[in-house]
Write a protein that holds these residues in place. Structure first.
Motif, PDB file in Angstrom:
ATOM      1  N   PHE A  18       7.118   9.776   0.934  1.00  0.00           N
ATOM      2  CA  PHE A  18       7.030   9.966   2.377  1.00  0.00           C
ATOM      3  C   PHE A  18       6.954   8.596   3.042  1.00  0.00           C
ATOM      4  O   PHE A  18       6.888   7.574   2.352  1.00  0.00           O
ATOM      5  CB  PHE A  18       5.777  10.782   2.729  1.00  0.00           C
ATOM      6  N   GLY A  19       6.930   8.556   4.353  1.00  0.00           N
ATOM      7  CA  GLY A  19       6.820   7.284   5.049  1.00  0.00           C
ATOM      8  C   GLY A  19       5.538   6.563   4.732  1.00  0.00           C
ATOM      9  O   GLY A  19       5.492   5.330   4.744  1.00  0.00           O
ATOM     10  N   TRP A  20       4.493   7.325   4.421  1.00  0.00           N
ATOM     11  CA  TRP A  20       3.176   6.746   4.146  1.00  0.00           C
ATOM     12  C   TRP A  20       2.943   6.461   2.668  1.00  0.00           C
ATOM     13  O   TRP A  20       1.908   5.938   2.289  1.00  0.00           O
ATOM     14  CB  TRP A  20       2.077   7.675   4.661  1.00  0.00           C
ATOM     15  N   HIS A  45      -2.070   4.682  -4.809  1.00  0.00           N
ATOM     16  CA  HIS A  45      -1.997   6.124  -5.100  1.00  0.00           C
ATOM     17  C   HIS A  45      -3.249   6.822  -4.621  1.00  0.00           C
ATOM     18  O   HIS A  45      -4.370   6.414  -4.959  1.00  0.00           O
ATOM     19  CB  HIS A  45      -1.823   6.376  -6.596  1.00  0.00           C
ATOM     20  N   THR A  46      -3.056   7.885  -3.849  1.00  0.00           N
ATOM     21  CA  THR A  46      -4.170   8.638  -3.290  1.00  0.00           C
ATOM     22  C   THR A  46      -4.099  10.123  -3.633  1.00  0.00           C
ATOM     23  O   THR A  46      -5.125  10.792  -3.693  1.00  0.00           O
ATOM     24  CB  THR A  46      -4.210   8.470  -1.755  1.00  0.00           C
ATOM     25  N   ILE A 105       0.836  -1.200   0.000  1.00  0.00           N
ATOM     26  CA  ILE A 105       0.000   0.000   0.000  1.00  0.00           C
ATOM     27  C   ILE A 105       0.870   1.249   0.000  1.00  0.00           C
ATOM     28  O   ILE A 105       0.598   2.217  -0.732  1.00  0.00           O
ATOM     29  CB  ILE A 105      -0.956  -0.022   1.203  1.00  0.00           C
ATOM     30  N   VAL A 106       1.932   1.245   0.784  1.00  0.00           N
ATOM     31  CA  VAL A 106       2.837   2.402   0.824  1.00  0.00           C
ATOM     32  C   VAL A 106       3.488   2.624  -0.528  1.00  0.00           C
ATOM     33  O   VAL A 106       3.516   3.752  -1.057  1.00  0.00           O
ATOM     34  CB  VAL A 106       3.919   2.200   1.913  1.00  0.00           C
ATOM     35  N   GLU A 152      -2.900  14.733   3.124  1.00  0.00           N
ATOM     36  CA  GLU A 152      -2.938  15.095   4.545  1.00  0.00           C
ATOM     37  C   GLU A 152      -3.697  14.052   5.356  1.00  0.00           C
ATOM     38  O   GLU A 152      -3.269  13.663   6.443  1.00  0.00           O
ATOM     39  CB  GLU A 152      -3.586  16.473   4.706  1.00  0.00           C
ATOM     40  N   LEU A 153      -4.802  13.595   4.816  1.00  0.00           N
ATOM     41  CA  LEU A 153      -5.606  12.583   5.511  1.00  0.00           C
ATOM     42  C   LEU A 153      -4.825  11.286   5.659  1.00  0.00           C
ATOM     43  O   LEU A 153      -4.799  10.669   6.731  1.00  0.00           O
ATOM     44  CB  LEU A 153      -6.896  12.345   4.734  1.00  0.00           C
ATOM     45  N   ARG A 154      -4.181  10.872   4.573  1.00  0.00           N
ATOM     46  CA  ARG A 154      -3.403   9.628   4.600  1.00  0.00           C
ATOM     47  C   ARG A 154      -2.215   9.756   5.543  1.00  0.00           C
ATOM     48  O   ARG A 154      -1.945   8.843   6.336  1.00  0.00           O
ATOM     49  CB  ARG A 154      -2.938   9.302   3.179  1.00  0.00           C
ATOM     50  N   ALA A 155      -1.516  10.886   5.491  1.00  0.00           N
ATOM     51  CA  ALA A 155      -0.342  11.102   6.340  1.00  0.00           C
ATOM     52  C   ALA A 155      -0.719  11.147   7.811  1.00  0.00           C
ATOM     53  O   ALA A 155      -0.042  10.541   8.666  1.00  0.00           O
ATOM     54  CB  ALA A 155       0.359  12.398   5.939  1.00  0.00           C
TER      55      ALA A 155
END
Length: 239
Positions: free
Chosen positions: A213-215, A202-203, A197-198, A226-229
């Motif tokens: 990023f880490g996420w 794709h979001t 998923i990471v 922002e929501l995912r992070a």
């Protein structure tokens, strides 16, 4: 007189965009159903990376969940570019991501989930698939009214009437926060599924696949990122 019990469904069609939520829903469905197919929708998205992410995540799912690999059946793509043109939004046209005069984000595509579910129900009917699975969520729903439980339940009722048979819509993320969605993925597939998923889902609304990023990949600034992070941060910080 006792009610006649209905057989437990064994097949599902997952509404699959290639994002974090639909990837988690696909894993959830593979864990539960012996036959799972996926459907994606080309509605004129500004960024083609979403359509590629679908393929990457589907293929990676076989490696992340090898015990369920033989359950994953065909993928289908529905051309809804005509609909995307009439339901213009910041996801289909060069528009700023902001709140509109109704208080809805300009990323809201009017009726998108209603159209998706109608097409999915028709496909499932012809494919003999018993359950529709979608990643709609009213906890972290970005202000989209067609992600709310009431909307989905009303849609299931309307489709059942229109098709003259029960239409079951499962929304496993409906009451979950993004942190809980990460936790669900970890429970189903451990590190392998989380890593998939990471790396491959794709979001990001801006289609950024260059910044990591880490996420996962994204611009880091749009509402979806922002929501995912934030959810990822809450999940990794859990006791």
């Amino acid at each position: 007189m006792s009610a006649i019990s209905q057989p437990t469904p064994t097949s599902a069609l997952v509404l699959f965009s290639g994002g974090q939520d639909s990837a988690t829903c696909l894993a959830w469905a593979l864990e539960r159903f012996v036959r799972v197919e996926t459907v994606g929708f080309d509605y004129g998205q500004r960024h083609s990376v979403e359509m590629q992410a679908r393929l990457d995540v589907r293929e990676g799912m076989k490696r992340a969940l090898p015990q369920f690999a033989d359950r994953l059946g065909p993928d289908h793509v529905v051309d809804l570019t005509g609909y995307g043109k009439i339901a213009e939004s910041a996801l289909t046209a060069e528009r700023a991501i902001e709140m509109d005069e109704r208080g809805l984000p300009t990323t809201f595509v009017p009726g998108r989930n209603l159209v998706f579910l109608t097409c999915a129900a028709a496909l499932a009917d012809r494919r003999g698939l018993e359950v529709l699975v979608g990643g709609m969520c009213e906890t972290d729903y970005s202000g989209y009214p067609d992600c709310r439980r009431d909307t989905i339940e009303a849609m299931a009722r309307a489709l059942s009437l229109g098709l003259d048979k029960p239409v079951i819509i499962e929304t496993p993320l409906m009451a979950l926060t993004k942190a809980e969605t990460w936790a669900l993925a970890e429970r189903i597939g451990g590190k392998a599924l989380v890593d998939l998923i990471v790396e491959d889902s794709h979001t990001c609304y801006l289609g950024d696949r260059a910044t990591r990023f880490g996420w996962g990949y994204g611009c880091g600034k749009c509402p979806a990122c922002e929501l995912r992070a934030n959810g990822y941060g809450e999940w990794v910080a859990r006791p």
